[in-house]
Design an enzyme around this catalytic site. Structure first.
Site, PDB file in Angstrom:
ATOM      1  N   GLY A  41     -11.993  25.495  21.607  1.00  0.00           N
ATOM      2  CA  GLY A  41     -11.464  25.534  22.248  1.00  0.00           C
ATOM      3  C   GLY A  41     -10.643  24.861  22.912  1.00  0.00           C
ATOM      4  O   GLY A  41     -11.699  23.445  23.393  1.00  0.00           O
ATOM      5  N   ALA A  44     -12.266  23.367  26.028  1.00  0.00           N
ATOM      6  CA  ALA A  44     -13.455  22.605  25.983  1.00  0.00           C
ATOM      7  C   ALA A  44     -13.886  20.993  25.155  1.00  0.00           C
ATOM      8  O   ALA A  44     -14.257  20.618  24.998  1.00  0.00           O
ATOM      9  CB  ALA A  44     -14.510  23.637  26.123  1.00  0.00           C
ATOM     10  N   ASN A  45     -13.314  21.140  23.780  1.00  0.00           N
ATOM     11  CA  ASN A  45     -13.297  19.808  23.068  1.00  0.00           C
ATOM     12  C   ASN A  45     -12.781  18.848  24.330  1.00  0.00           C
ATOM     13  O   ASN A  45     -13.578  18.102  23.871  1.00  0.00           O
ATOM     14  CB  ASN A  45     -11.878  20.727  22.066  1.00  0.00           C
ATOM     15  CG  ASN A  45     -12.601  21.618  21.096  1.00  0.00           C
ATOM     16  OD1 ASN A  45     -13.519  22.145  21.371  1.00  0.00           O
ATOM     17  ND2 ASN A  45     -11.719  21.989  20.155  1.00  0.00           N
ATOM     18  N   GLY A 226      -1.297  12.330  12.448  1.00  0.00           N
ATOM     19  CA  GLY A 226      -2.774  12.385  11.393  1.00  0.00           C
ATOM     20  C   GLY A 226      -2.681  10.833  11.290  1.00  0.00           C
ATOM     21  O   GLY A 226      -3.259   9.961  11.586  1.00  0.00           O
ATOM     22  N   LYS A 228      -1.242   8.752   9.904  1.00  0.00           N
ATOM     23  CA  LYS A 228      -0.518   7.713  10.261  1.00  0.00           C
ATOM     24  C   LYS A 228      -0.122   7.588  11.423  1.00  0.00           C
ATOM     25  O   LYS A 228      -0.301   6.163  12.428  1.00  0.00           O
ATOM     26  CB  LYS A 228       1.452   7.771  10.259  1.00  0.00           C
ATOM     27  CG  LYS A 228       1.158   8.458   8.906  1.00  0.00           C
ATOM     28  CD  LYS A 228       2.405   8.830   8.960  1.00  0.00           C
ATOM     29  CE  LYS A 228       3.384  10.108   9.350  1.00  0.00           C
ATOM     30  NZ  LYS A 228       2.801  11.067   8.819  1.00  0.00           N
ATOM     31  N   ASP A 250     -12.932  17.302   7.608  1.00  0.00           N
ATOM     32  CA  ASP A 250     -12.616  18.306   8.791  1.00  0.00           C
ATOM     33  C   ASP A 250     -11.372  17.869  10.226  1.00  0.00           C
ATOM     34  O   ASP A 250     -12.385  17.246  10.349  1.00  0.00           O
ATOM     35  CB  ASP A 250     -13.702  19.610   9.035  1.00  0.00           C
ATOM     36  CG  ASP A 250     -13.248  20.430  10.330  1.00  0.00           C
ATOM     37  OD1 ASP A 250     -11.652  20.905  10.620  1.00  0.00           O
ATOM     38  OD2 ASP A 250     -13.947  21.334  10.131  1.00  0.00           O
ATOM     39  N   ALA A 253      -9.998  19.924  15.581  1.00  0.00           N
ATOM     40  CA  ALA A 253     -10.308  19.022  16.896  1.00  0.00           C
ATOM     41  C   ALA A 253     -10.087  17.567  17.032  1.00  0.00           C
ATOM     42  O   ALA A 253     -10.585  16.622  17.792  1.00  0.00           O
ATOM     43  CB  ALA A 253     -11.817  19.281  17.554  1.00  0.00           C
ATOM     44  N   ALA A 254      -9.631  17.374  15.801  1.00  0.00           N
ATOM     45  CA  ALA A 254      -8.826  15.649  16.088  1.00  0.00           C
ATOM     46  C   ALA A 254      -7.831  15.588  17.517  1.00  0.00           C
ATOM     47  O   ALA A 254      -7.800  14.264  18.176  1.00  0.00           O
ATOM     48  CB  ALA A 254      -8.632  15.388  14.394  1.00  0.00           C
ATOM     49  N   ASP A 256      -8.350  16.696  20.313  1.00  0.00           N
ATOM     50  CA  ASP A 256      -8.611  17.360  21.375  1.00  0.00           C
ATOM     51  C   ASP A 256      -9.441  15.579  21.611  1.00  0.00           C
ATOM     52  O   ASP A 256      -9.698  15.619  22.480  1.00  0.00           O
ATOM     53  CB  ASP A 256      -8.957  18.834  21.299  1.00  0.00           C
ATOM     54  CG  ASP A 256      -8.932  20.336  20.998  1.00  0.00           C
ATOM     55  OD1 ASP A 256      -7.144  20.058  21.764  1.00  0.00           O
ATOM     56  OD2 ASP A 256      -9.156  20.948  20.281  1.00  0.00           O
ATOM     57  N   SER A 286     -13.977  11.672  14.106  1.00  0.00           N
ATOM     58  CA  SER A 286     -14.360  13.400  14.373  1.00  0.00           C
ATOM     59  C   SER A 286     -13.654  13.964  12.799  1.00  0.00           C
ATOM     60  O   SER A 286     -14.261  15.096  12.296  1.00  0.00           O
ATOM     61  CB  SER A 286     -13.339  13.617  15.633  1.00  0.00           C
ATOM     62  OG  SER A 286     -12.406  14.052  15.304  1.00  0.00           O
TER      63      SER A 286
HETATM   64  P1  ATP Z   1      -5.137  19.017  14.986  1.00  0.00           P
HETATM   65  O1  ATP Z   1      -4.871  20.231  14.876  1.00  0.00           O
HETATM   66  O2  ATP Z   1      -5.996  18.920  13.866  1.00  0.00           O
HETATM   67  O3  ATP Z   1      -7.006  18.948  15.566  1.00  0.00           O
HETATM   68  P2  ATP Z   1      -3.649  17.530  15.654  1.00  0.00           P
HETATM   69  O4  ATP Z   1      -2.315  18.392  14.253  1.00  0.00           O
HETATM   70  O5  ATP Z   1      -3.043  17.975  17.206  1.00  0.00           O
HETATM   71  O6  ATP Z   1      -4.546  17.870  14.672  1.00  0.00           O
HETATM   72  P3  ATP Z   1      -2.956  14.896  14.347  1.00  0.00           P
HETATM   73  O7  ATP Z   1      -1.666  14.371  15.417  1.00  0.00           O
HETATM   74  O8  ATP Z   1      -2.817  16.070  13.412  1.00  0.00           O
HETATM   75  O9  ATP Z   1      -2.838  15.954  15.381  1.00  0.00           O
HETATM   76  O10 ATP Z   1      -4.153  13.530  14.773  1.00  0.00           O
HETATM   77  C1  ATP Z   1      -4.772  13.687  15.745  1.00  0.00           C
HETATM   78  C2  ATP Z   1      -5.311  12.108  15.662  1.00  0.00           C
HETATM   79  O11 ATP Z   1      -5.959  12.206  15.160  1.00  0.00           O
HETATM   80  C3  ATP Z   1      -4.578  11.442  14.989  1.00  0.00           C
HETATM   81  O12 ATP Z   1      -3.637  10.265  15.587  1.00  0.00           O
HETATM   82  C4  ATP Z   1      -4.628   9.529  14.209  1.00  0.00           C
HETATM   83  O13 ATP Z   1      -6.005   9.498  15.254  1.00  0.00           O
HETATM   84  C5  ATP Z   1      -6.257  11.335  14.468  1.00  0.00           C
HETATM   85  N1  ATP Z   1      -6.642  11.063  12.994  1.00  0.00           N
HETATM   86  C6  ATP Z   1      -5.847  12.775  12.321  1.00  0.00           C
HETATM   87  N2  ATP Z   1      -5.439  12.868  11.148  1.00  0.00           N
HETATM   88  C7  ATP Z   1      -6.645  11.630  10.268  1.00  0.00           C
HETATM   89  C8  ATP Z   1      -6.884  11.603   8.789  1.00  0.00           C
HETATM   90  N3  ATP Z   1      -6.334  11.253   8.321  1.00  0.00           N
HETATM   91  N4  ATP Z   1      -7.965   9.474   9.305  1.00  0.00           N
HETATM   92  C9  ATP Z   1      -7.602   8.674  10.097  1.00  0.00           C
HETATM   93  N5  ATP Z   1      -7.169   9.730  11.442  1.00  0.00           N
HETATM   94  C10 ATP Z   1      -6.563  10.541  11.733  1.00  0.00           C
HETATM   95  O1  RIB Z   2      -7.944  22.037  18.627  1.00  0.00           O
HETATM   96  C1  RIB Z   2      -9.168  22.873  17.679  1.00  0.00           C
HETATM   97  C2  RIB Z   2      -9.723  24.115  18.430  1.00  0.00           C
HETATM   98  O2  RIB Z   2      -8.207  25.150  18.714  1.00  0.00           O
HETATM   99  C3  RIB Z   2     -10.251  24.810  17.913  1.00  0.00           C
HETATM  100  O3  RIB Z   2     -11.737  24.185  19.049  1.00  0.00           O
HETATM  101  C4  RIB Z   2      -9.937  26.063  18.267  1.00  0.00           C
HETATM  102  O4  RIB Z   2     -10.646  26.586  19.374  1.00  0.00           O
HETATM  103  C5  RIB Z   2      -8.475  26.338  18.741  1.00  0.00           C
HETATM  104  O5  RIB Z   2      -8.939  26.162  20.033  1.00  0.00           O
END
Ligand code: ATP
Ligand code: RIB
Length: 304
Positions: A41, A44-45, A226, A228, A250, A253-254, A256, A286
């Site tokens: 969630g 929560a994350n 991501g 970048k 994986d 939650a990156a 979050d 993460s």
């Molecule tokens: P997700 O939905 O996968 O949780 P998001 O789409 O909300 O993530 P992203 O921009 O993909 O957001 O990633 C958030 C942050 O996580 C990035 O700004 C970066 O700091 C880190 N991150 C994501 N992917 C990578 C990667 N491949 N290598 C290093 N850091 C990463």
């Molecule tokens: O951002 C990741 C989260 O999105 C997952 O933990 C899932 O529960 C969805 O809310």
């Protein structure tokens, strides 16, 4: 010195995760590998990220009065999170997310909102004193927008900064009433594109998207990108704060982890660029681990 109080308003889900070779196409059935039931969630994350990275946090949320909900509540308490405003909701299921994760660490997510959809403006009013006492209030879009508007109003009344992670981005544009209350917004490339009406594919379009979002009334835009890293506009020019290079297992939650870490660093007095650097470091850890809560690092794991 008193510690910064970061209040998170948002969702609490149980994630049902299957590892797969590739994400299924429409109409395709595939056989996956192992299955995990994880805590997740977006709300929560982010609360767990704040707590593990050294922030003091309270969480405002609803879970169902079922096994998943009671388990989440217990585990949130074990993380040291103030759960006085996490409400058990009779007769409704806890939010659930179904998540296939492919061999590159990429995912798709379907959320059945359950109790998250029942978090009301009255619920956040009941947490009014906590919201008013906060330094930072962090929210996402897995709970109703009118509830978030009320939470942001209460936060502002008490002088807190409001940070919005606009995920998942809705079909309708975000109401001006909410955007006017937000200090910092953290869209990813897709969300920024949807908000700004620009497809974010390179630095020029990232800059345009940030400017368009600023024109909607939010001063500070942090566009996460991501591998970048993240972009923001400082003194009128685009700044890229690069990601930490790492192996991806994986990415769930990156974003979050990034948001929770960002708030902790801002609460510690770091400026925006330094806070983004800290958030990149936490989020990079993460992505090297599977799952949502289980992938979020502790403060001691971060070098800066
Ligand atoms: P997700 O939905 O996968 O949780 P998001 O789409 O909300 O993530 P992203 O921009 O993909 O957001 O990633 C958030 C942050 O996580 C990035 O700004 C970066 O700091 C880190 N991150 C994501 N992917 C990578 C990667 N491949 N290598 C290093 N850091 C990463
Ligand atoms: O951002 C990741 C989260 O999105 C997952 O933990 C899932 O529960 C969805 O809310």
């Amino acid at each position: 010195m008193e510690k910064t109080q970061i209040v998170v308003v948002g969702s609490c889900n149980t994630d049902l995760v299957i590892s797969v070779d590739h994400l299924p196409a429409p109409g395709e059935t595939i056989i996956g590998y192992d299955f995990m039931t994880n805590q997740g969630g977006k709300g929560a994350n982010q609360a767990v990220a704040v707590a593990r990275l050294g922030g003091t946090t309270a969480f405002v949320a609803r879970v169902g009065d079922d096994g998943f909900g009671r388990q989440s509540l217990e585990l949130l308490k074990e993380e040291g999170i103030d759960t006085s405003h996490v409400l058990l909701t009779p007769g409704v299921a806890t939010g659930v997310a179904m998540i296939p994760v492919d061999r590159h660490g990429e995912n798709s997510i379907i959320v059945a909102s359950g109790a998250n959809a029942l978090l009301t403006p009255q619920d956040v009013e009941a947490a009014g004193e906590t919201l008013k006492a906060a330094d930072i209030v962090l929210m996402q879009l897995e709970t109703p927008v009118d509830t978030l508007i009320r939470a942001a109003q209460l936060a502002r009344e008490g002088g807190a900064k409001v940070v919005l992670n606009p995920a998942p981005f809705p079909k309708e544009p975000l109401p001006q009433e909410l955007l006017a209350l937000v200090d910092i917004i953290t869209p990813n490339e897709t969300e920024a594109g949807m908000m700004a009406g620009v497809s974010v594919v390179d630095e020029a379009s990232a800059l345009q998207a940030i400017r368009n979002i600023q024109a909607l009334g939010v001063k500070h835009v942090i566009l996460t990108a991501g591998s970048k890293g993240a972009y923001t506009v400082a003194d009128g020019t685009l700044a890229n704060i690069p990601a930490v290079k790492t192996e991806v297992v994986d990415t769930t939650a990156a974003g979050d982890t990034f948001c929770g870490a960002l708030c902790v660093a801002l609460g510690d007095g770091k400026d925006l660029t330094e806070a983004i650097r800290f958030a990149n470091s936490a989020a990079a850890i993460s992505v090297t681990r599977r799952g949502a809560w289980r992938s979020i690092p502790k403060r001691g794991e971060i070098g800066n």
